[in-house]
Design a protein around this motif. Sequence first.
Motif, PDB file in Angstrom:
ATOM      1  N   TRP A  24      21.149  84.727  40.271  1.00  0.00           N
ATOM      2  CA  TRP A  24      20.007  85.477  39.744  1.00  0.00           C
ATOM      3  C   TRP A  24      19.766  85.879  38.592  1.00  0.00           C
ATOM      4  CZ3 TRP A  24      19.400  88.572  45.044  1.00  0.00           C
ATOM      5  CH2 TRP A  24      18.908  87.679  45.841  1.00  0.00           C
ATOM      6  N   THR A  25      21.212  86.507  37.850  1.00  0.00           N
ATOM      7  CA  THR A  25      20.970  86.777  36.600  1.00  0.00           C
ATOM      8  C   THR A  25      20.740  85.567  35.513  1.00  0.00           C
ATOM      9  OG1 THR A  25      22.417  88.681  37.020  1.00  0.00           O
ATOM     10  CG2 THR A  25      22.178  88.046  34.840  1.00  0.00           C
ATOM     11  N   ALA A  26      21.427  84.423  35.953  1.00  0.00           N
ATOM     12  CA  ALA A  26      21.582  83.318  35.213  1.00  0.00           C
ATOM     13  C   ALA A  26      20.076  82.767  35.326  1.00  0.00           C
ATOM     14  CB  ALA A  26      22.413  82.412  35.619  1.00  0.00           C
ATOM     15  N   ALA A  27      19.282  82.916  36.464  1.00  0.00           N
ATOM     16  CA  ALA A  27      18.189  82.245  36.625  1.00  0.00           C
ATOM     17  C   ALA A  27      17.099  82.797  35.738  1.00  0.00           C
ATOM     18  CB  ALA A  27      17.859  82.247  38.137  1.00  0.00           C
ATOM     19  N   TYR A  28      17.425  84.269  35.718  1.00  0.00           N
ATOM     20  CA  TYR A  28      16.237  85.015  35.052  1.00  0.00           C
ATOM     21  C   TYR A  28      16.274  84.550  33.792  1.00  0.00           C
ATOM     22  CZ  TYR A  28      13.553  88.807  33.266  1.00  0.00           C
ATOM     23  OH  TYR A  28      12.606  89.594  32.334  1.00  0.00           O
ATOM     24  N   LEU A  29      17.704  85.008  33.072  1.00  0.00           N
ATOM     25  CA  LEU A  29      17.973  84.827  31.720  1.00  0.00           C
ATOM     26  C   LEU A  29      17.508  83.429  31.343  1.00  0.00           C
ATOM     27  CD1 LEU A  29      21.253  86.983  31.370  1.00  0.00           C
ATOM     28  CD2 LEU A  29      18.950  87.539  30.607  1.00  0.00           C
ATOM     29  N   GLY A  30      18.169  82.250  32.187  1.00  0.00           N
ATOM     30  CA  GLY A  30      17.732  81.066  31.710  1.00  0.00           C
ATOM     31  C   GLY A  30      16.342  80.812  31.501  1.00  0.00           C
ATOM     32  N   ALA A  31      15.505  81.009  32.635  1.00  0.00           N
ATOM     33  CA  ALA A  31      14.033  80.913  32.574  1.00  0.00           C
ATOM     34  C   ALA A  31      13.496  81.544  31.605  1.00  0.00           C
ATOM     35  CB  ALA A  31      13.681  81.441  33.993  1.00  0.00           C
ATOM     36  N   PHE A  32      13.823  82.877  31.291  1.00  0.00           N
ATOM     37  CA  PHE A  32      13.146  83.501  30.167  1.00  0.00           C
ATOM     38  C   PHE A  32      13.363  82.717  28.557  1.00  0.00           C
ATOM     39  CE2 PHE A  32      13.130  86.699  26.637  1.00  0.00           C
ATOM     40  CZ  PHE A  32      11.911  87.358  26.920  1.00  0.00           C
ATOM     41  N   ALA A  33      14.741  82.425  28.678  1.00  0.00           N
ATOM     42  CA  ALA A  33      15.190  81.444  27.372  1.00  0.00           C
ATOM     43  C   ALA A  33      14.331  80.299  27.383  1.00  0.00           C
ATOM     44  CB  ALA A  33      16.560  81.423  27.329  1.00  0.00           C
ATOM     45  N   LEU A  34      14.029  79.744  28.399  1.00  0.00           N
ATOM     46  CA  LEU A  34      13.745  78.229  28.564  1.00  0.00           C
ATOM     47  C   LEU A  34      11.918  78.469  28.089  1.00  0.00           C
ATOM     48  CD1 LEU A  34      15.590  76.435  31.139  1.00  0.00           C
ATOM     49  CD2 LEU A  34      15.631  75.858  28.689  1.00  0.00           C
ATOM     50  N   VAL A  35      11.361  79.565  28.740  1.00  0.00           N
ATOM     51  CA  VAL A  35      10.108  79.688  28.558  1.00  0.00           C
ATOM     52  C   VAL A  35       9.600  79.992  27.266  1.00  0.00           C
ATOM     53  CG1 VAL A  35       7.945  80.888  29.282  1.00  0.00           C
ATOM     54  CG2 VAL A  35       9.382  80.192  30.836  1.00  0.00           C
ATOM     55  N   ALA A  36      10.551  80.836  26.434  1.00  0.00           N
ATOM     56  CA  ALA A  36      10.549  81.455  25.037  1.00  0.00           C
ATOM     57  C   ALA A  36      10.569  80.110  24.302  1.00  0.00           C
ATOM     58  CB  ALA A  36      11.393  82.546  24.874  1.00  0.00           C
ATOM     59  N   LEU A  37      11.514  79.361  24.509  1.00  0.00           N
ATOM     60  CA  LEU A  37      11.784  78.143  23.675  1.00  0.00           C
ATOM     61  C   LEU A  37      10.781  77.185  23.621  1.00  0.00           C
ATOM     62  CD1 LEU A  37      13.823  76.511  21.869  1.00  0.00           C
ATOM     63  CD2 LEU A  37      14.485  75.242  24.186  1.00  0.00           C
TER      64      LEU A  37
END
Length: 136
Positions: A24-37
């Motif tokens: 879940w931590t990886a999902a949140y951080l990864g989704a945040f980073a991908l949407v920001a990118l």
Amino acid sequence: MVEWRRIGRGVRQVPEPWATPLIWTAAYLGAFALVALLDVLGFLDRTGLALLVLMLLAALLGIRGRFIAAPGTALLCWTCLNVLGTEPAGELSWAGHRDPGWMACLLAAAVVGTVAGRVLHARAAYHRVTPFDEPV
């Protein structure tokens, strides 16, 4: 005729899935980073592309996760997409024509990734079991 053989190296277990909070931590951080990118690159106005990228993230995390982590992974990816990727930006909203489909796609991707991961790990463990070729 049955031929008995000893198992040479022993049975190795299927790799243990990652802990659910880690997924879940990886999902949140990864989704945040991908949407920001995607926002920086100017592709965020195409929410279909953002959904596809987050589905890929959910599937990749599903490969290393447990089945119980799939709904939370989908929900966290959807939350990042909803809050950061759609108007009004910065607010959690619900669009009845869009959001149930997005959540279903993200959940399906996470479940498919988890099934694929379990099958691949079990298959690899099965192939590691080799017969011991010395006479009994």
